[in-house]
Design a protein around this motif. Structure first.
Motif, short mmCIF file in Angstrom:
data_model
loop_
_atom_site.label_atom_id
_atom_site.label_comp_id
_atom_site.label_asym_id
_atom_site.label_seq_id
_atom_site.Cartn_x
_atom_site.Cartn_y
_atom_site.Cartn_z
N GLY A 86 -6.10 8.21 -1.11
CA GLY A 86 -5.00 7.33 -0.74
C GLY A 86 -3.68 8.06 -0.57
O GLY A 86 -2.74 7.51 -0.01
N ALA A 87 -3.59 9.34 -1.08
CA ALA A 87 -2.34 10.08 -0.98
C ALA A 87 -1.98 10.36 0.47
O ALA A 87 -0.82 10.22 0.89
CB ALA A 87 -2.44 11.38 -1.76
N GLN A 88 -2.99 10.74 1.26
CA GLN A 88 -2.73 11.02 2.69
C GLN A 88 -2.28 9.76 3.41
O GLN A 88 -1.38 9.80 4.26
CB GLN A 88 -4.00 11.58 3.34
N GLN A 89 -2.89 8.64 3.07
CA GLN A 89 -2.48 7.37 3.69
C GLN A 89 -1.06 6.99 3.29
O GLN A 89 -0.32 6.40 4.07
CB GLN A 89 -3.47 6.26 3.29
N MET A 107 3.04 -5.88 -3.48
CA MET A 107 4.45 -6.11 -3.16
C MET A 107 4.85 -5.34 -1.91
O MET A 107 5.63 -5.83 -1.08
CB MET A 107 5.32 -5.69 -4.35
N LEU A 108 4.29 -4.12 -1.76
CA LEU A 108 4.57 -3.34 -0.54
C LEU A 108 4.07 -4.08 0.69
O LEU A 108 4.75 -4.14 1.72
CB LEU A 108 3.88 -1.97 -0.65
N LYS A 109 2.88 -4.67 0.55
CA LYS A 109 2.33 -5.45 1.66
C LYS A 109 3.24 -6.64 1.98
O LYS A 109 3.51 -6.94 3.14
CB LYS A 109 0.93 -5.93 1.29
N LEU A 110 3.75 -7.28 0.92
CA LEU A 110 4.66 -8.42 1.11
C LEU A 110 5.97 -7.97 1.76
O LEU A 110 6.52 -8.66 2.62
CB LEU A 110 4.94 -9.08 -0.24
N GLN A 117 -3.76 1.13 6.50
CA GLN A 117 -3.25 2.14 5.60
C GLN A 117 -2.98 1.55 4.22
O GLN A 117 -3.33 2.16 3.19
CB GLN A 117 -1.96 2.74 6.18
N ILE A 118 -2.40 0.36 4.21
CA ILE A 118 -2.14 -0.30 2.92
C ILE A 118 -3.46 -0.66 2.23
O ILE A 118 -3.60 -0.50 1.01
CB ILE A 118 -1.28 -1.55 3.15
N ARG A 169 8.91 -4.23 21.61
CA ARG A 169 8.29 -5.22 20.72
C ARG A 169 6.81 -4.91 20.52
O ARG A 169 6.28 -5.03 19.41
CB ARG A 169 8.45 -6.62 21.30
N GLY A 170 6.15 -4.47 21.58
CA GLY A 170 4.74 -4.10 21.46
C GLY A 170 4.56 -2.89 20.57
O GLY A 170 3.61 -2.83 19.77
N ARG A 171 5.47 -1.89 20.70
CA ARG A 171 5.36 -0.72 19.84
C ARG A 171 5.56 -1.10 18.37
O ARG A 171 4.83 -0.60 17.50
CB ARG A 171 6.40 0.33 20.26
N ILE A 172 6.52 -1.96 18.11
CA ILE A 172 6.75 -2.40 16.73
C ILE A 172 5.53 -3.16 16.21
O ILE A 172 5.08 -2.96 15.07
CB ILE A 172 8.02 -3.26 16.65
N LYS A 173 4.97 -4.04 17.04
CA LYS A 173 3.79 -4.79 16.63
C LYS A 173 2.64 -3.84 16.32
O LYS A 173 1.93 -4.01 15.32
CB LYS A 173 3.40 -5.77 17.75
N ASN A 174 2.44 -2.82 17.16
CA ASN A 174 1.35 -1.87 16.93
C ASN A 174 1.57 -1.09 15.64
O ASN A 174 0.60 -0.75 14.94
CB ASN A 174 1.23 -0.91 18.12
N LEU A 175 2.84 -0.78 15.34
CA LEU A 175 3.11 -0.07 14.09
C LEU A 175 2.76 -0.94 12.88
O LEU A 175 2.19 -0.45 11.90
CB LEU A 175 4.58 0.33 14.04
N PHE A 176 3.09 -2.24 12.95
CA PHE A 176 2.71 -3.13 11.85
C PHE A 176 1.19 -3.23 11.73
O PHE A 176 0.63 -3.24 10.63
CB PHE A 176 3.31 -4.52 12.06
N ILE A 177 0.51 -3.29 12.89
CA ILE A 177 -0.95 -3.33 12.87
C ILE A 177 -1.52 -2.04 12.28
O ILE A 177 -2.49 -2.05 11.51
CB ILE A 177 -1.49 -3.57 14.30
N LYS A 178 -0.91 -0.92 12.61
CA LYS A 178 -1.36 0.38 12.11
C LYS A 178 -1.20 0.47 10.60
O LYS A 178 -2.03 1.10 9.92
CB LYS A 178 -0.56 1.49 12.79
N MET A 179 -0.15 -0.17 10.07
CA MET A 179 0.12 -0.05 8.64
C MET A 179 -0.84 -0.87 7.78
O MET A 179 -1.04 -0.55 6.61
CB MET A 179 1.56 -0.47 8.35
#
Length: 619
Positions: free
Chosen positions: A112-115, A51-54, A254-255, A241-251
């Motif tokens: 997974g706690a650190q992530q 659900m977090l991923k969604l 982690q998920i 927009r690129g920074r936001i996209k990179n943050l989504f890619i980074k997450m």
């Protein structure tokens, strides 16, 4: 000791012999229920990770929707309120809550706690960047708001100044401006500035300082809009927009790490549960074996049957029900054992069907109050709910993918595209018939032209025009809102719609609306009910169709303006050529007259000389 045992009554012997076994059985059931509850709990945690991923995917979609369309809405431009912002914030809060739940479950040693902590920080960074994006888009504005509104004011100041200037050069500036907004390519800014310098140089020759000041303001406002567009990001990989996209890619990794950690904990819990159950089974088997030896000469055939049943159960095999012939302790024990087998069999069968994906299976009602049954039923209900949500999401995504394949072909004829769209829409929704209309005509005489019709599995070649204010279609165009009529009576045959005389039970009319402009209408009729996600899907498709119609209309208008400017340039070139020819003819005439003048001067000179000689001869 032996004598004491031999002296006990059979009831006491049975109680003493099998009391421990029954106790172990109760412990087994309790431990099994508790272990399964933990497994189900960890499974629910895994579902929360999904659900977090969604939620994050929804935030990503909300960000893109806001960048492409949301910031253009009047509610945002006037009140800074937008559905995409609300969706983003709601899903962000939900994601933060899910992360808090995960932190409560995880231990400090869990990888997974650190992530989870890192993901929480990334989510905060995403929120900060999204707020910056909202602020930048607010500054940019749209139409009459923000920097774009200032740009339009500067343009109108030039066009309404009343001064004479080269309209073609001004149109080229407007063309470069529109090309930049359409394609977000900096080369159009360069072409705009280069064209502007040329245009300004022409105007400086006329010393029209006020018009030049208007033009300078126009260029400055345009470049300000370009600069803020660069900060926002000309593409998804640039700017904020690129920074936001990179943050989504980074997450995403982690998920996945958190998901893997939760899966590992679940598998560890399953392993521990298996070890515990096997331990209890082994203890139970050993106890039964020892007691069987002790009471071998005392216990009856019934005890042996119970022992055999317990051994089979310990080996993982369901035994047959024991035959009960007495009502004393042994008979009661057989009854309890049979009930225990029935409960385990019911639980096992339910779990097997649940694991195989059979969501329609019902748990045996006589065992609904069991701890194990409650846990399995709860897991079953959660799986059904999640499966229903996932099916709807998959259905919408699959349908959207089919329409994207059609809509991405911008060069295709609109009627051909419309036939493909209405065909797939009617088929995918399992409706009975449908039609697609586009708005044509001037503001005072708008009408709806049907470009595609599909009904009962066949394409209908029907050409029809409907007045812009007639019936359901006209109401939909005027209001710009979806109209959905349910359970239409069979004798209600006078509905003014475009689908003919057949009376379906349900009719939905959706406007093809983009940028607050209704480009057309899609109308569908079905004998079955259309659910909310069906309506949502139709509206999403309608938005995409409207965008395509709007782009085609804009492209046609731009092409028309370009052709007009080319015709004017050609006419000016012809006039210039005529002037050049007239100049050459005038020059030739002047040369001929000069030649004749010199010839006359020579003749006059000769006549004067001759006259002079004649006079001298006369004298």
């Amino acid at each position: 000791m032996r004598a004491f045992l031999y002296g006990l009554r059979i009831r006491i012997k049975l109680l003493a012999a099998f009391g421990s076994i029954l106790l172990l059985s109760v412990v087994l059931i309790v431990l099994s229920g508790g272990a399964i509850e933990k497994i189900i709990y960890f499974k629910s945690v895994n579902e929360e990770v999904d659900m977090l991923k969604l939620r994050l995917q929804t935030m990503d979609l909300a960000t893109k929707e806001f960048v492409y369309e949301g910031f253009k809405s009047p509610s945002f431009l006037e009140k800074q309120e937008a559905a995409a912002i609300t969706t983003f914030n709601e899903n962000r809060d939900a994601a933060k809550g899910l992360l808090g739940t995960l932190r409560d479950v995880q231990s400090d040693k869990d990888k997974g706690a650190q992530q989870t902590v890192s993901l929480d920080l990334t989510l905060d960074s995403l929120q900060t960047n999204f707020e910056k994006l909202v602020d930048l888009l607010k500054q940019r504005g749209f139409k009459d708001y923000g920097l774009e509104g200032s740009l339009r004011t500067a343009i109108h100041a030039v066009e309404n100044s009343g001064f004479e200037f080269d309209k073609v050069s001004m149109l080229m500036l407007r063309r470069h401006e529109k090309d930049f907004f359409l394609r977000k390519d900096l080369k159009y800014q360069q072409e705009f500035n280069a064209r502007f310098e040329t245009f300004k140089g022409q105007l400086e020759a006329t010393a029209n300082k006020e018009l030049i000041a208007f033009l300078d303001n126009y260029r400055n406002e345009f470049n300000r809009v370009v600069e803020i567009e660069k900060q926002i990001g000309l593409t998804e990989s640039e700017g904020i927009r690129g920074r936001i996209k990179n943050l989504f890619i980074k997450m995403r990794p982690q998920i996945e790490t958190i998901h893997a950690s939760m899966k590992e904990q679940n598998e560890t819990q399953i392993s521990r549960t298996q070890w515990l159950l096997w331990t209890v089974f082994i203890i139970q088997t050993i106890a039964g074996f020892v007691m069987a030896i002790v009471y071998a000469g005392l216990l009856t055939k019934a005890i042996k049957e119970i022992r055999d049943g317990v051994q089979k159960l310990a080996a993982g095999i369901f035994p047959d029900k024991l035959v009960v012939k007495t009502s004393e302790e042994i008979g009661q024990t057989k009854i309890a054992f049979n009930q225990f087998i029935d409960r385990l069999r019911a639980a096992t069968q339910f779990a097997e069907h649940l694991g195989a994906g059979n969501g329609n299976l019902k748990y045996d009602e006589q065992y609904n109050d069991d701890v194990l049954a409650k846990s399995l039923i709860s897991a079953h209900d959660k799986l059904q709910t999640a499966e229903s949500i996932q099916k709807r999401a998959n259905w919408i995504n699959e349908g959207a993918a089919q329409f994207n394949e059609i809509l991405k072909n911008d060069a295709e004829d609109i009627k051909v595209m419309g036939e493909r769209i209405i065909h797939i829409l009617v088929t995918y929704l399992k409706a009975n018939q449908g039609a697609l209309y586009v708005v044509n005509g001037a503001d005072g005489s708008l009408y709806l032209e049907r470009i595609a019709t599909y009904a009962y599995g066949k394409k209908k070649f029907v050409e029809e025009r409907i007045d812009g204010d007639a019936g359901l279609l006209g109401q939909c165009v005027l209001e710009g809102q979806t109209i959905y009529l349910k359970d239409i009576p069979k004798d209600f045959v006078k509905i003014t719609s475009g689908l003919g005389e057949a009376t379906p039970r349900n009719v939905v009319v959706v406007p093809l609306k983009t940028r607050e402009k209704v480009m057309g209408v899609v109308e569908l009729a079905s004998f079955g009910m259309l659910e909310d996600h069906h309506i949502e899907f139709i509206e999403r498709v309608a938005e995409s169709i409207a965008s395509i119609l709007y782009n085609k209309q804009s492209s046609t208008e731009t092409k028309r303006l370009l052709e007009e400017s080319q015709q004017r340039a050609h006419s000016l070139a012809q006039q210039e050529e005529e002037m050049r020819q007239n100049s050459e003819e005038l020059q030739a005439t002047q040369e001929e007259m000069e030649r004749q003048r010199l010839h006359l001067q020579q003749e006059i000179k000769a006549l004067k000389q001759k006259l002079k000689e004649t006079v001298l001869e006369t004298l």
